[in-house]
Design an enzyme around this catalytic site. Structure first.
Site, mmCIF file in Angstrom:
data_model
loop_
_atom_site.group_PDB
_atom_site.id
_atom_site.type_symbol
_atom_site.label_atom_id
_atom_site.label_comp_id
_atom_site.label_asym_id
_atom_site.label_seq_id
_atom_site.Cartn_x
_atom_site.Cartn_y
_atom_site.Cartn_z
ATOM 1 C CE LYS A 38 -0.874 -0.627 4.732
ATOM 2 N NZ LYS A 38 -1.429 -0.185 5.884
ATOM 3 N NE ARG A 136 -6.181 0.138 12.380
ATOM 4 C CZ ARG A 136 -4.951 0.268 11.533
ATOM 5 N NH1 ARG A 136 -4.135 1.057 11.808
ATOM 6 N NH2 ARG A 136 -4.846 -0.990 11.495
ATOM 7 C CE1 TYR A 264 11.030 32.597 2.033
ATOM 8 C CE2 TYR A 264 10.956 30.612 1.899
ATOM 9 C CZ TYR A 264 10.822 31.473 1.241
ATOM 10 O OH TYR A 264 10.403 31.294 -0.128
ATOM 11 C CG MET A 313 7.025 23.963 -0.792
ATOM 12 S SD MET A 313 5.787 24.605 -1.806
ATOM 13 C CE MET A 313 4.695 25.711 -0.424
#
Length: 368
Positions: A38, A136, A264, A313
């Protein structure tokens, strides 16, 4: 092996084969192996991983959601694929692509039977999940009666496996709880076999349980993280090989003086002559802001270079003052000299989150 010229996740199929064989060697002869792939095979490349595992002889695949299974089918994967968290809206697609749903509640069981009957299916393979303490998904002892009640009224589906999920198989302090889960699963499975009059595959072991609770192998085991080189235990980690190595490259080197700042918010203030290297990787690629301000670092030419300032980013700066390096040199984020477990721990997380979080914009490169 050529050096990275951009941010790239190298996926070593020889390491995958080693892990598969190492885990499989723990099994009692005849016990089947389900490979969990997965989330893009835990952040790697689900198609390449599945193709290799199919070649190695895995018996089953498991993915989380329907679209993951469809992607494998379109890539030519023919082995059975369990959809661990199947959603009723996707039941028609599941049947269309010969995928196998996990039916974990009276509602999902009833709805899938209805669709299978409408399509005139016969013995369509489904999986039943029992909730033995994870809380779950899954049938409990209280609502177990729904299973035989509905199965006996239809020929459209057939249970090919029943399973459960261990909550803490890696933690010996939770051994009593884990053993209670295994005991509860065994009781529910025994009752199911009696009620439906045939025996489906039974599985509860994940990677940690394969090693820690070998007698609980039943007729199949599931391995996810272990296939990619991690086992929630330093001794077991030493027996496995990480499949993924995240690499990047130095884009530019800055020569800074006392009083200069980096990034930044001017978050890093230079206290003396400093060299920083800028690399094309950031929190949009999965290296989160928590790793900034020196909490973690990368390796350049075999030496550790801490992150300076904030993780941007698309860009990260590292301190290479004490490292002989130049623009264009390779940088290793994890893999090789830095185990992903160590890097993840520096950010207060686990390798699951780290490796599955590597953005799809990072180039995947299959090696070996």
């Amino acid at each position: 092996m050529p050096k990275a010229e951009e941010s790239v996740l190298e996926i070593d199929l020889n390491a995958l084969a080693h892990n598969f064989k190492t885990i499989k060697s723990q099994l009692t002869p005849g016990v089947k192996f389900m490979s969990v792939i997965k989330a893009y095979a835990y952040g790697n490349d689900s198609v390449a991983i599945a193709q290799k595992l199919e070649e190695l002889g895995t018996d089953y695949f498991a993915v989380a959601y329907t679209e993951e299974g469809i992607r494998l089918r379109k890539a030519g994967i023919t082995s059975p694929i369990l959809i661990l968290h199947s959603q009723p809206v996707n039941f028609p697609k599941i049947i269309e692509h010969c995928l196998e749903p996990n039916l974990y509640s009276a509602r999902t069981l009833e709805l899938f039977i209805r669709i299978a009957e409408k399509q005139k299916q016969k013995d369509y393979p489904v999986h039943i999940k029992f909730n033995t303490g994870m809380n779950r998904l899954g049938f409990t002892e209280v609502n177990y009666y729904n299973i035989p009640e509905k199965i006996k009224k239809t020929s459209a589906i057939k249970i090919v496996s029943a399973f459960s999920h261990l909550a803490a198989s890696e933690n010996w302090r939770e051994r009593e709880f884990t053993l209670s889960q295994i005991h509860n699963f065994s009781n529910l499975a025994t009752q199911l076999v009696k009620d439906i009059d045939y025996e489906p595959l039974l599985h509860i072991c994940n990677t940690s349980a394969i090693f820690n609770y070998p007698k609980a192998g039943f007729s199949m085991v599931r391995s996810g993280l272990g296939l990619y080189g991690f086992a929630n235990d330093p001794k077991l980690n030493a027996r496995l090989k990480p499949v993924g190595t995240l690499k990047t490259v130095i884009s530019q080197i800055q020569e800074l003086e006392k009083g200069d700042t980096v990034g930044y918010g001017r978050a890093f203030k230079v206290k003396g002559p400093t060299r920083t290297a800028t690399v094309p990787l950031g929190h949009a690629d999965g290296i989160k802001r928590i790793y900034g301000h020196g909490k973690a670092g990368f390796f350049v030419n075999g030496k550790y270079a801490p992150i300076v300032g904030k993780v941007c980013m698309d860009i990260i700066m590292i301190d290479v003052t004490q490292i002989d390096c130049k623009e264009g040199d390779e940088v290793i984020v994890f893999g090789g000299p830095q185990h992903a477990t160590r890097f993840a721990a520096a950010g207060g997380t686990i390798p699951y989150e780290l490796i599955t979080g590597i953005s799809q914009r990072v180039t995947r490169k299959i090696i070996n």
